[in-house]
Scaffold this motif. Sequence first.
Motif, short mmCIF file in Angstrom:
data_model
loop_
_atom_site.label_atom_id
_atom_site.label_comp_id
_atom_site.label_asym_id
_atom_site.label_seq_id
_atom_site.Cartn_x
_atom_site.Cartn_y
_atom_site.Cartn_z
N ALA A 221 19.41 43.68 52.54
CA ALA A 221 19.20 43.28 51.16
C ALA A 221 19.01 41.77 51.07
CB ALA A 221 20.38 43.71 50.29
N THR A 222 18.17 41.36 50.14
CA THR A 222 18.05 39.93 49.84
C THR A 222 19.27 39.47 49.07
OG1 THR A 222 16.86 40.34 47.78
CG2 THR A 222 15.55 40.14 49.80
N ARG A 223 19.34 38.17 48.82
CA ARG A 223 20.51 37.66 48.10
C ARG A 223 20.57 38.22 46.69
NH1 ARG A 223 22.12 31.43 48.45
NH2 ARG A 223 22.24 32.14 50.62
N TRP A 224 19.42 38.30 46.01
CA TRP A 224 19.43 38.86 44.66
C TRP A 224 19.78 40.35 44.69
CZ3 TRP A 224 20.34 39.00 39.92
CH2 TRP A 224 19.79 39.97 39.08
N GLU A 225 19.26 41.08 45.68
CA GLU A 225 19.61 42.50 45.78
C GLU A 225 21.09 42.67 46.08
OE1 GLU A 225 15.32 44.26 47.41
OE2 GLU A 225 16.93 43.72 48.82
N MET A 226 21.66 41.78 46.87
CA MET A 226 23.09 41.84 47.12
C MET A 226 23.88 41.60 45.84
SD MET A 226 25.85 39.56 47.47
CE MET A 226 25.14 38.02 48.00
N ILE A 227 23.43 40.61 45.04
CA ILE A 227 24.11 40.35 43.77
C ILE A 227 23.98 41.54 42.83
CG2 ILE A 227 24.00 38.91 41.70
CD1 ILE A 227 23.27 36.56 43.50
N ARG A 228 22.80 42.13 42.79
CA ARG A 228 22.56 43.24 41.87
C ARG A 228 23.32 44.50 42.26
NH1 ARG A 228 18.63 47.09 41.91
NH2 ARG A 228 17.59 46.04 43.65
N THR A 229 23.50 44.74 43.55
CA THR A 229 24.15 45.97 44.00
C THR A 229 25.63 45.84 44.31
OG1 THR A 229 23.47 45.49 46.28
CG2 THR A 229 21.99 46.85 44.95
N ALA A 230 26.10 44.62 44.61
CA ALA A 230 27.49 44.45 45.01
C ALA A 230 28.30 43.60 44.03
CB ALA A 230 27.56 43.81 46.41
N VAL A 231 27.71 42.50 43.54
CA VAL A 231 28.48 41.57 42.72
C VAL A 231 28.55 42.03 41.27
CG1 VAL A 231 28.64 39.18 41.92
CG2 VAL A 231 27.91 39.68 44.27
N LEU A 232 27.40 42.32 40.67
CA LEU A 232 27.38 42.68 39.25
C LEU A 232 28.12 43.98 38.94
CD1 LEU A 232 23.75 41.63 38.24
CD2 LEU A 232 25.89 40.39 37.87
N PRO A 233 27.94 45.06 39.73
CA PRO A 233 28.74 46.26 39.42
C PRO A 233 30.24 46.04 39.56
CG PRO A 233 26.87 46.82 40.81
CD PRO A 233 26.94 45.32 40.78
N TYR A 234 30.64 45.27 40.54
CA TYR A 234 32.08 45.03 40.72
C TYR A 234 32.65 44.21 39.57
CZ TYR A 234 36.47 43.55 42.85
OH TYR A 234 37.80 43.31 43.09
N GLY A 235 31.90 43.22 39.08
CA GLY A 235 32.40 42.34 38.03
C GLY A 235 32.06 42.76 36.63
N ARG A 236 31.50 43.96 36.44
CA ARG A 236 31.08 44.37 35.10
C ARG A 236 32.23 44.44 34.10
NH1 ARG A 236 27.24 49.30 35.32
NH2 ARG A 236 26.14 47.70 36.54
N PRO A 237 33.39 45.01 34.42
CA PRO A 237 34.49 44.99 33.44
C PRO A 237 34.91 43.58 33.06
CG PRO A 237 34.93 46.59 35.17
CD PRO A 237 33.75 45.80 35.62
N GLY A 238 34.97 42.67 34.03
CA GLY A 238 35.34 41.30 33.71
C GLY A 238 34.30 40.60 32.86
#
Length: 361
Positions: free
Chosen positions: A251-268
């Motif tokens: 994954a590219t950096r944006w794909e990593m953010i879209r698939t790993a970072v944003l779903p994990y931090g969505r409640p916050g």
Amino acid sequence: MGDTPQRSAHAGTGGTGVATSHERPAGASARVAERFGNPGRPGGDLGGGGGLPRARAFGAERAFRGLTMAAGTTVLVIIAAIAIFLIAKAVPALRANTESFWTFEGWFPNDDPPKFGIGALAFGTVLSSLLALFMAVPVALGIALYLTHYAPRRLGNGLGFLIDLLAAVPSVVFGLWGRDYFAGPVADLSAWLHTYFGWIPIFGDGPYGSSILLGSVVLAIMVLPIVTSLSREVFRQTPTANEEAALALGATRWEMIRTAVLPYGRPGVIAAVMLGLGRALGETIALALTLGSTYAISFNILQSGGNSIAANIANRFAEANDTGRGALIASGLVLFAITLIVNITARAIIYRRREFTESAA
């Protein structure tokens, strides 16, 4: 058999007993029970048959539990007391009102008979807050992602500190800045929007000046550091293993953010947005200085006018009589209910999201 243990007969038993070399001395059982069954002595907790130590009647854990329960109960009591106070002060004014409190767009509580309504004020409050979030949230999330995943650590820490300083600026400073220096550029922007996008109802004709758009822009700048700071902290909590796994899969950096970072931090992120919405709903001085203080429901955000519940309380409290003060308190009760509904909705969204995440795991 010379190695057979010697046995001796005991009267009244009808059998034999173990030789004296295998017998316990008198009182041995009591001493063993006392040593391994009494937790009060050293080594008393080593026996398998010993009882558990008794819980203390009053210990540090129980004291802390009582303290936290008292703190939580105090918060609920304070909220209930505020609601009771607002209702008690608002009821006489609501009884004296000769118009519908929910639909009437005017505000004349000092007249005889008094006439006032919350419709235009509630509309302006919600509209300006939603516009502020619409402008602030994408910028705040972009800044938070840049500071946590793109900028060098030293640069990210410095920029984050500068953004956090915006939260320390008093609201009256933002209001004065918006009224005296930002009104001109916003008026020019309003004319440009009407020229090219006038077919959209919200971009109507002027006159331009102190408008919902100006107040929303000022609110967006005030909400920006809150959403940015909380989102930055949430994105930092993303497990490194999740990010490295996404990158290892190509994954590219944006794909990593879209698939790993944003779903994990969505409640916050949802909590940060709702906290920013609560900040925008309750803002007083900044909107009192930048809105036109009119009482009308209009979707034209470019035209001079607009008002909010908090700004109306700040502008009208000094000149209000007894009925007028009761009317302002009644409007404050509506703002209190709106803020409470927003917070409850945010908690429900976060709770449902957490349940979905836990069930999926």
